[in-house]
Design an enzyme around this catalytic site. Structure first.
Site, PDB file in Angstrom:
ATOM      1  N   ARG A  19      36.104  77.880  58.381  1.00  0.00           N
ATOM      2  CA  ARG A  19      35.023  78.120  57.406  1.00  0.00           C
ATOM      3  C   ARG A  19      35.134  79.575  56.988  1.00  0.00           C
ATOM      4  NH1 ARG A  19      28.678  76.678  57.688  1.00  0.00           N
ATOM      5  NH2 ARG A  19      29.634  74.739  56.963  1.00  0.00           N
ATOM      6  N   ASP A  58      20.801  71.215  47.157  1.00  0.00           N
ATOM      7  CA  ASP A  58      21.264  72.137  48.198  1.00  0.00           C
ATOM      8  C   ASP A  58      20.494  73.443  48.013  1.00  0.00           C
ATOM      9  OD1 ASP A  58      22.729  73.381  50.216  1.00  0.00           O
ATOM     10  OD2 ASP A  58      24.542  73.649  49.013  1.00  0.00           O
ATOM     11  N   CYS A  88      22.598  68.639  52.305  1.00  0.00           N
ATOM     12  CA  CYS A  88      23.564  68.898  53.388  1.00  0.00           C
ATOM     13  C   CYS A  88      22.951  69.669  54.541  1.00  0.00           C
ATOM     14  CB  CYS A  88      24.779  69.630  52.831  1.00  0.00           C
ATOM     15  SG  CYS A  88      24.411  71.287  52.215  1.00  0.00           S
ATOM     16  N   ARG A 124      28.408  63.793  59.753  1.00  0.00           N
ATOM     17  CA  ARG A 124      29.447  64.839  59.795  1.00  0.00           C
ATOM     18  C   ARG A 124      30.378  64.561  60.974  1.00  0.00           C
ATOM     19  NH1 ARG A 124      28.501  69.738  57.472  1.00  0.00           N
ATOM     20  NH2 ARG A 124      30.694  70.048  57.976  1.00  0.00           N
TER      21      ARG A 124
END
Ligand code: CP
Ligand code: NVA
Length: 308
Positions: free
Chosen positions: A107, A225, A266, A294
């Site tokens: 990430r 989001d 999310c 996930r």
């Protein structure tokens, strides 16, 4: 080498097969304690590195638990504490890590960091979010939609708010899984035109509708989001909030969607900014199934990367 870098750059048949594998693996271990290994251990003997240059709750825990359920060993690394954060190149980091581990999830901020990692690693690399995309999230979202409502192909998905990294991966998925996508938000925060074009090139409808009430008409799935992503400067917060307020997902807007529409986010959410708690905790919401998925979706991604 099966890197999982983005949804639009991964073969559509492979994406479909990952969703189906994820669903089967989820069913196979339903009700077991989370720490119980899967009956199959396709990642036994493998070492997985999870690198974070930004904060994370879901990505970090779901990859770690998922890899272990598949039989792998894991290590979670903070970019700041690695030499990567002190001037070592991405290329050298990729070459070195490839001598120790079998799979790398990263990430990061710039997409270029991910691409360089993939270019120089001799093991598969997974995109755990960049400033530009978040493919693992949307794999979980497709799985979640289909568990609740059947095939996502042909459905209408409405994104309300910032045309950000998560929105980008949703547009990629529209093209690859064959659903229509409507973006509603202020012109300054539109998704990249290239992503709308990608979806259209696959024969689905990808449009921008400024009036949120109009955009929500006939929606099968509504998604939003955060209004300020991790890479956005704190100084942009007030401006973004002012621009995005009209796109808050609330009960009044949800009333324009189909009665059985789903709501996704999310997470992490800023409750009562981009979505009200009434919607987040209401009958349309599947946000915690999304978070759970996930785990299952990424297990399928890791298996695909390693071909096991
Ligand atoms: N949705 C998501 O990626 O959450 P985290 O930032 O907690 O990983
Ligand atoms: N758009 C958000 C997603 C977080 C999971 C961000 O990039 O911060």
């Amino acid at each position: 080498m099966n890197h999982f870098l983005d949804i639009h750059t991964t073969d559509a048949a492979d994406l479909r097969s990952m969703i189906d594998t994820a669903r089967a693996m989820k069913t196979a271990r339903a009700g077991l304690p989370k720490g119980t290994p899967d009956a199959d251990q396709p990642l036994k003997g493998r070492m997985v590195a999870l690198i974070f240059e930004k904060p994370s709750t879901r990505t970090r825990v779901s990859f770690d638990v998922g890899a272990r359920q598949l039989g792998a060993e894991t290590m979670v690394l903070s970019g700041k504490e690695m030499q990567l954060g002190h001037g070592e190149t991405i290329a050298d980091t990729a070459r070195v890590l490839s001598r120790y581990v079998d799979l790398i999830m990263i990430r990061t901020f710039e997409e270029q960091t991910l691409l360089e990692m993939a270019e120089h690693a001799t093991v598969p690399v997974i995109n755990g979010l960049t400033n530009r995309t978040h493919p693992c999230q949307i794999m979980a979202d497709v799985l979640t939609y289909e568990e609740h409502r059947g095939p996502i192909a042909g459905r209408k998905v409405v994104w309300s708010g910032d045309g950000n990294n998560v929105c980008a991966s949703f547009l990629h998925a529209a093209g690859q899984f064959g659903f229509d996508f409507t973006f509603t938000g202020p012109p300054t925060l539109d998704p990249e035109a290239a992503w709308l074009d990608f979806a259209r090139s696959k024969g689905v409808r990808a449009e921008i509708v400024r009036d949120p009430a109009l955009a929500f008409e006939g929606a099968d799935l509504v998604v939003t989001d955060t209004w300020v992503s991790m890479h956005d400067p704190e100084s942009a917060k007030e401006r973004r909030h002012n621009q995005l307020r009209a796109y808050q997902v609330n009960e009044a807007l949800m009333a324009h969607a189909k009665p059985d529409a789903l709501f996704m986010h999310c997470l992490p959410a800023h409750r009562n900014d981009e979505a009200t708690s009434a919607v987040m905790d209401g009958p349309h919401s599947v946000i915690f199934d999304e978070a759970e998925n996930r785990l299952h979706a990424q297990k399928a991604v890791m298996r695909w990367c390693l071909g096991v």
